[in-house]
Write an enzyme that holds these catalytic residues in place. Structure first.
Site, PDB file in Angstrom:
ATOM      1  N   HIS A 105       0.817  -1.217   0.000  1.00 38.57           N
ATOM      2  CA  HIS A 105       0.000   0.000   0.000  1.00 38.57           C
ATOM      3  C   HIS A 105       0.854   1.272   0.000  1.00 38.57           C
ATOM      4  CE1 HIS A 105       1.133   0.791   4.165  1.00 38.57           C
ATOM      5  NE2 HIS A 105       0.995  -0.517   4.355  1.00 38.57           N
TER       6      HIS A 105
ATOM      7  N   GLU B 116      -2.475  -7.094   6.977  1.00 32.05           N
ATOM      8  CA  GLU B 116      -1.155  -7.112   7.595  1.00 32.05           C
ATOM      9  C   GLU B 116      -1.083  -8.138   8.723  1.00 32.05           C
ATOM     10  OE1 GLU B 116       1.843  -7.109   7.382  1.00 32.05           O
ATOM     11  OE2 GLU B 116       2.464  -4.994   7.351  1.00 32.05           O
TER      12      GLU B 116
END
Length: 222
Positions: A8, A82
């Site tokens: 990201h 994550e």
């Protein structure tokens, strides 16, 4: 299948070096927004047929310009979020970052029963990421892009790619919007073809501005 694993764009927590892994998480900085906008041009030669993002806001914001450019729907999946920091959540000290990455790369090396302090173990982390990759492979898409996270991508690639070991993954940072390209399948295995060779965005952040999940680390061999 050709698999593009994209980290990201930059977030405020990256700048503060925080282990910020909880849902929904922060949005993007102005630079992170520029990085996201630059993705379609950077990946213009890729014939992407499916696009995934994690349940964290930062990956969905990063994927949005790519979705607009390709006309693809962003498929949101928890499996590629994550690695949960557990008791280390929102810590920004070097000791916490080192413990977090050392645990992640221990999973890559096969110590999958090891648990992140107060968090998940390697069986759980690898299993959830594997499930999304398997879903994408079963879809028949020839090129798939997944916008995920620094530690998750590096850990999974080191565990699953035949030609990437823990030493490489741990010592090679993955900056915001860095891309790892793999070829293969869940049945036959994976080979990494590219490890972050595209500069993305009109301004490039330094590794220090990319947060602990993308940083290089020395992993003990004993």
């Amino acid at each position: 299948m050709r698999l593009l694993l994209i980290r990201h764009g930059q977030t405020p927590s990256n700048l503060k070096h925080l282990l910020d892994t909880a849902v929904p998480g922060p949005g993007l900085t102005p630079l992170g927004q520029e990085q996201a906008v630059a993705l379609p041009q950077a990946l213009a030669t890729e014939k992407i047929e499916a696009l995934y993002a994690s349940t964290l806001l930062r990956t969905q914001l990063t994927a949005a310009p790519l979705a607009a450019a390709t006309g693809l729907e962003v498929q949101v999946r928890d499996g590629i979020r994550e690695l949960a920091a557990g008791d280390l959540e929102m810590r920004g000290d070097e000791e916490a970052a080192a413990a977090y990455l050392a645990t992640a790369f221990a999973w890559s090396a096969g110590d999958v029963e090891r648990r992140m302090p107060g968090g998940e173990n390697g069986v759980e982390a690898l299993g959830r990421f594997d499930s999304v990759v398997a879903e994408a492979a079963a879809s028949g898409a020839r090129t798939v892009a997944m916008v995920s996270h620094g530690a998750a991508v590096r850990m999974w690639v080191a565990a699953r790619a035949d030609n990437v070991d823990v030493d490489h993954a741990s010592s090679h940072p993955l900056r915001n919007t860095g891309v790892v390209v793999l070829s293969g399948s869940p049945e036959l295995g994976w080979e990494a073809q590219v490890w972050e060779d595209r500069p993305l965005g009109p301004a490039e952040a330094s590794p220090e501005d990319s947060g602990p999940a993308g940083a290089g680390v020395t992993v003990p061999t004993t």
